[in-house]
Structure formats: C-alpha cells, structure tokens
Design a protein around this motif. Structure first.
Motif, PDB file in Angstrom:
ATOM      1  N   ARG A  20     -12.463   4.077   7.879  1.00 31.53           N
ATOM      2  CA  ARG A  20     -13.105   2.402   8.416  1.00 31.53           C
ATOM      3  C   ARG A  20     -12.787   1.720   7.909  1.00 31.53           C
ATOM      4  N   MET A  21     -12.517   1.791   6.304  1.00 32.40           N
ATOM      5  CA  MET A  21     -12.141   1.173   5.374  1.00 32.40           C
ATOM      6  C   MET A  21     -10.567   0.730   5.156  1.00 32.40           C
ATOM      7  N   LEU A  22      -9.621   2.342   6.180  1.00 31.84           N
ATOM      8  CA  LEU A  22      -8.694   1.124   5.834  1.00 31.84           C
ATOM      9  C   LEU A  22      -8.033   0.615   7.597  1.00 31.84           C
ATOM     10  N   VAL A  23      -9.093   0.646   8.221  1.00 31.75           N
ATOM     11  CA  VAL A  23      -8.808  -0.044   9.587  1.00 31.75           C
ATOM     12  C   VAL A  23      -9.506  -1.748   9.434  1.00 31.75           C
ATOM     13  N   LEU A  24      -9.955  -1.893   8.188  1.00 34.81           N
ATOM     14  CA  LEU A  24     -10.589  -3.422   7.598  1.00 34.81           C
ATOM     15  C   LEU A  24      -9.685  -4.313   7.132  1.00 34.81           C
ATOM     16  N   ILE A  25      -8.950  -3.312   5.875  1.00 34.39           N
ATOM     17  CA  ILE A  25      -7.724  -3.367   5.630  1.00 34.39           C
ATOM     18  C   ILE A  25      -6.574  -4.002   6.513  1.00 34.39           C
ATOM     19  N   LYS A  26      -5.919  -3.056   7.131  1.00 36.79           N
ATOM     20  CA  LYS A  26      -4.737  -3.472   7.820  1.00 36.79           C
ATOM     21  C   LYS A  26      -5.254  -5.021   8.708  1.00 36.79           C
ATOM     22  N   GLU A  27      -6.432  -5.079   9.088  1.00 39.84           N
ATOM     23  CA  GLU A  27      -6.938  -6.277   9.982  1.00 39.84           C
ATOM     24  C   GLU A  27      -6.694  -6.824   9.164  1.00 39.84           C
ATOM     25  N   SER A  28      -7.013  -7.102   8.045  1.00 41.15           N
ATOM     26  CA  SER A  28      -6.800  -8.198   6.911  1.00 41.15           C
ATOM     27  C   SER A  28      -6.426  -9.058   5.252  1.00 41.15           C
ATOM     28  N   TYR A  29      -6.081  -7.854   5.619  1.00 41.16           N
ATOM     29  CA  TYR A  29      -5.214  -7.622   4.300  1.00 41.16           C
ATOM     30  C   TYR A  29      -3.943  -9.142   4.077  1.00 41.16           C
ATOM     31  N   ILE A  30      -4.010  -9.825   3.389  1.00 45.41           N
ATOM     32  CA  ILE A  30      -2.922 -10.565   3.298  1.00 45.41           C
ATOM     33  C   ILE A  30      -1.957 -10.377   3.182  1.00 45.41           C
TER      34      ILE A  30
ATOM     35  N   ILE B 277     -11.063   5.619  -5.412  1.00 48.98           N
ATOM     36  CA  ILE B 277     -10.346   5.278  -4.262  1.00 48.98           C
ATOM     37  C   ILE B 277     -10.300   3.449  -4.788  1.00 48.98           C
ATOM     38  N   THR B 278     -11.304   2.623  -4.723  1.00 49.21           N
ATOM     39  CA  THR B 278     -10.201   1.813  -5.879  1.00 49.21           C
ATOM     40  C   THR B 278      -8.738   1.793  -6.540  1.00 49.21           C
ATOM     41  N   LYS B 279      -8.602   3.090  -7.672  1.00 50.33           N
ATOM     42  CA  LYS B 279      -8.334   2.765  -8.793  1.00 50.33           C
ATOM     43  C   LYS B 279      -6.664   3.039  -7.762  1.00 50.33           C
ATOM     44  N   ASP B 280      -6.912   3.897  -6.703  1.00 48.78           N
ATOM     45  CA  ASP B 280      -6.016   4.302  -5.690  1.00 48.78           C
ATOM     46  C   ASP B 280      -5.261   2.952  -5.493  1.00 48.78           C
ATOM     47  N   LEU B 281      -6.095   2.303  -4.546  1.00 42.88           N
ATOM     48  CA  LEU B 281      -6.109   1.333  -3.808  1.00 42.88           C
ATOM     49  C   LEU B 281      -5.016   0.402  -4.887  1.00 42.88           C
ATOM     50  N   GLN B 282      -5.706   0.074  -5.655  1.00 40.23           N
ATOM     51  CA  GLN B 282      -5.288  -1.264  -6.731  1.00 40.23           C
ATOM     52  C   GLN B 282      -3.590  -0.452  -7.129  1.00 40.23           C
ATOM     53  N   SER B 283      -3.474   0.456  -7.531  1.00 45.99           N
ATOM     54  CA  SER B 283      -2.245   0.928  -8.126  1.00 45.99           C
ATOM     55  C   SER B 283      -0.821   0.955  -6.970  1.00 45.99           C
ATOM     56  N   ILE B 284      -1.160   1.434  -5.432  1.00 47.89           N
ATOM     57  CA  ILE B 284      -1.018   0.899  -4.020  1.00 47.89           C
ATOM     58  C   ILE B 284      -0.507  -0.176  -4.037  1.00 47.89           C
ATOM     59  N   SER B 285      -1.682  -1.148  -4.022  1.00 47.77           N
ATOM     60  CA  SER B 285      -1.557  -2.875  -4.151  1.00 47.77           C
ATOM     61  C   SER B 285      -0.312  -3.479  -5.163  1.00 47.77           C
ATOM     62  N   LYS B 286      -0.969  -3.234  -6.048  1.00 43.56           N
ATOM     63  CA  LYS B 286      -0.815  -4.344  -7.202  1.00 43.56           C
ATOM     64  C   LYS B 286      -1.739  -5.256  -7.449  1.00 43.56           C
ATOM     65  N   ASP B 287      -3.100  -4.439  -6.118  1.00 45.26           N
ATOM     66  CA  ASP B 287      -3.644  -5.932  -7.030  1.00 45.26           C
ATOM     67  C   ASP B 287      -4.894  -5.700  -7.405  1.00 45.26           C
ATOM     68  N   LYS B 288      -5.361  -6.026  -7.936  1.00 41.40           N
ATOM     69  CA  LYS B 288      -6.909  -6.251  -8.562  1.00 41.40           C
ATOM     70  C   LYS B 288      -7.971  -6.605  -8.147  1.00 41.40           C
TER      71      LYS B 288
ATOM     72  N   GLU C  29      -2.480   2.357   3.955  1.00 38.96           N
ATOM     73  CA  GLU C  29      -2.870   3.093   4.875  1.00 38.96           C
ATOM     74  C   GLU C  29      -2.316   4.437   4.163  1.00 38.96           C
ATOM     75  N   ASN C  30      -0.911   4.353   4.804  1.00 37.34           N
ATOM     76  CA  ASN C  30      -0.205   5.583   4.855  1.00 37.34           C
ATOM     77  C   ASN C  30      -0.522   6.659   3.675  1.00 37.34           C
TER      78      ASN C  30
ATOM     79  N   PRO D 198       0.345  -7.714   5.277  1.00 38.89           N
ATOM     80  CA  PRO D 198       0.079  -6.521   5.817  1.00 38.89           C
ATOM     81  C   PRO D 198       0.986  -5.961   5.725  1.00 38.89           C
ATOM     82  N   GLU D 199       2.513  -5.565   5.301  1.00 34.80           N
ATOM     83  CA  GLU D 199       3.059  -4.597   5.161  1.00 34.80           C
ATOM     84  C   GLU D 199       2.566  -4.038   3.923  1.00 34.80           C
ATOM     85  N   VAL D 200       1.705  -4.823   3.316  1.00 38.65           N
ATOM     86  CA  VAL D 200       1.038  -3.795   2.173  1.00 38.65           C
ATOM     87  C   VAL D 200       0.047  -2.878   2.227  1.00 38.65           C
ATOM     88  N   ALA D 201      -0.456  -3.137   3.364  1.00 38.58           N
ATOM     89  CA  ALA D 201      -2.089  -2.812   3.883  1.00 38.58           C
ATOM     90  C   ALA D 201      -1.233  -1.772   4.714  1.00 38.58           C
TER      91      ALA D 201
END
Length: 350
Positions: free
Chosen positions: A23-33, A67-78, A42-43, A35-38
């Motif tokens: 569900r988290m990945l669906v929400l990120i894919k739908e609305s993160y600023i 999970i937050t550490k991984d999300l921020q490591s991938i996106s570089k978004d704090k 996800e991958n 889309p290519e980072v989202a």
C-alpha cells in the motif's frame, strides 16, 4: 496481590509487512513529486521485500526506521518516510474533533512553537522558534511576538532547532520584514501540474520591521519550512545567515494513511525560488558566516553591535554600551578560537 496488566505488544507479521509495503508503494507511485523516482523506489523496495530483507523484523517501530532509511537512501529525499502509530488515528467525526482539540491544547502548552522572544544586551531582538504551525491556530502568537520587537535595533531569528512547518507562517513572519508585497517562493505540485505562488501579506497588524537589520541562525537540524525562511531571506538579500549548512529538505507534502497503525509521509511538491530558480533540496542553505551552532548566536550579536556602532544614528546614545558589550563578546569568541577579524571582513565590517 494485584498484578500490573501486561501490555499487548503490536507484532508485525509477514502478511502485515506485505500489506503495509504494498500500500505504501501504491501511494508513493500515485503522488510522489517525481514519478521516475517513485518507480525506482518501488522496484528496489519490492526487490528487498521479495529477497526477505525485512522478514525477521517484527517490531513495527524498527520496521519503520529501516524502511524510512531505505526510502531516503533511494530517493535522496529526507521528507519521505514511514511512521508507526501505536494508537490508531481517529476515524469518526467525534473522535476527529477530540483529536484536533487535544492537538490544539498540546500546541498551546508549547506556545505554538514560539519558544522565546526577548531583548538581548544592546537592544538586540531575539526571536526563537522550534516549529512553524498554521497561521489559523498560531497567527495571534506570531503577531504578538513580532510586535514585541518593534523598538529593537536589530533582530536575530534563531532557527537552529526549527524543524519546519507551514509555508503560510513563513510568509506571515516575512511580511513584517519587507516594505510592500514580495514574491517569496513558488510551490510546484504534481497533482494538476499546478504552481502556487507564495507572497508576503499586503497588510500586517502593528508596525513593520523592514528597517531592522536581520540575522538568521541555522544548524544541521534546521529543516524544511525553516530552510524556506532562511533561503528566501538569503535570496532576497534581506538577512545574514550565521551558523551551519541546513539539512536540505525542500519538498512539501504530508502523511497519507496506509491502515490504522501505519502512515507514510510523501512529498507531493517542490519549492522553486523565483530569484534562483532553484531550491535547497539535498544541499541545504549555506550560511554567509559558517560557524558551529554553539557560536552562532554570539557571533551574530557581535556582528550586529559592530554594525550598529559604525552605522546606526543611535550610536551617539548607545555607542558606549554597544562597544562594551561588543568588546566582551570579542574577548569570549577569541578565547574560543573564533577568527573575529576574518568574519568582520566577510560582511565588510572592520
């Protein structure tokens, strides 16, 4: 003999992990600023999930941290992060009203983020905030704090512990620091490909502070809306920034519900300054005078006093007092290893 009831521990099962991440990945894919980072997020997160990287984590708080550490490591978004709520968020209208009332009481007990407003030696105004909340609930406190500074000779805004908040509050405070309306920032929102312009207010309650010299204190913890404040004033050449490079979060957003106990903070927009055509994401706001946060206040006081002695028409009244305080500060700073002469040259005061 009475026994203390054992607290039931919330345990994260494999199925629940799968549900939360999906569900988290669906929400990120739908609305993160971006889309290519989202898609990249996800991958990689799905790959980690399928590889069993999270399977042994049963503590929900630890799970969110990883999970937050991984999300921020991938996106570089704090700003991007997962959060566990031990108590489920209110769902009924009655419970939502109670929750909102409790939040307002809590904020009031913390003076809505306005930690301290005072006059420092030499008639320097000091204004410390730790959070910017909505103008609808703390506007009166903000106005009162700014009006207190009316008769000061210069102002220091201390953002060293400020972790951000509402852009409307940033605009309200900035409205007292300029003459006339000023374009502060633009927010580019993904939904609807919309641009929202942020300007200072055309009307303020009380007297303007546009003629006051302004210094802003920053630290590595200064984040988000507090960085917005510092970045805007720096771009408009309205303030001298003293302290450390800030954290680097320029993507506004908010928490989106996953289930009763999990929520994800998703940046849905990005700030774009109309002067620089850029923002502070990932790099922070660089100070004019870079010193450790513990020295930032003293350095700012010293610089203000040196400027007042040299340029203020009130020097004939306050000059001796300013000089005495400046000399005391200089002695302290030199003893702490601060090169005051080099700092004075940086902002053309000698």
């Amino acid at each position: 003999m009475n026994e203390t009831p054992t607290k039931i521990q919330y345990v994260l099962t494999d199925d629940l992990q799968q549900e939360v991440i999906t569900r988290m990945l669906v929400l990120i894919k739908e609305s993160y600023i971006f889309p290519e980072v989202a898609e990249k997020v996800e991958n990689i997160i799905l790959s980690k999930l399928n590889n069993g990287d999270y399977i042994e984590i049963i503590d929900p708080t630890q799970f969110c941290q990883i999970i937050t550490k991984d999300l921020q490591s991938i996106s570089k978004d704090k700003h991007l992060g997962l959060k566990f709520l031990e108590m489920p968020k209110a769902q009924t209208e009655s419970d939502k009203e109670k929750e909102a009332e409790k939040r307002n009481r809590l904020l009031a007990l913390h003076n809505y983020g306005f930690d301290k407003v005072e006059r420092l030696p030499g008639n320097i105004g000091y204004h410390k905030t730790v959070k910017f909340f909505e103008t609808e609930i703390e506007g009166d406190v903000a106005v009162a704090s700014l009006n207190f500074l009316t008769n000061t000779s210069a102002i220091i805004f201390d953002l060293r512990e400020n972790t951000g908040g509402d852009a409307g509050m940033v605009a309200l405070i900035c409205s007292y620091l300029f003459k006339g309306r000023v374009h502060l920032n633009d927010f580019h929102w993904r939904k609807g490909n919309r641009i929202e312009q942020i300007w200072t207010n055309s009307h303020i309650e009380g007297k303007t502070l546009h003629d006051k010299d302004v210094f802003v204190l920053t630290s590595e913890r200064t984040f988000s809306g507090a960085e917005d404040f510092a970045y805007n004033l720096k771009a408009l050449k309205r303030a001298t920034i003293v302290g450390e490079r800030t954290s680097g979060g320029a993507h506004p957003g908010g928490f989106q519900r996953i289930n009763d106990h999990f929520t994800v903070n998703i940046p849905i927009g990005r700030a774009v300054n109309p002067i620089t055509n850029d923002n502070w994401e990932g790099i922070g706001v660089a100070p004019h005078i870079e010193v450790s946060e513990e020295h930032a206040l003293y350095v700012s006081q010293y610089l203000i006093l040196k400027k007042l002695i040299k340029k203020s028409p009130d020097a004939e009244i306050m000059g001796q007092r300013w000089k005495k305080t400046a000399d005391e500060l200089e002695h302290m700073l030199v003893n702490r290893g601060i090169q005051v002469n080099a700092i004075l040259k940086q902002i053309d005061i000698e």
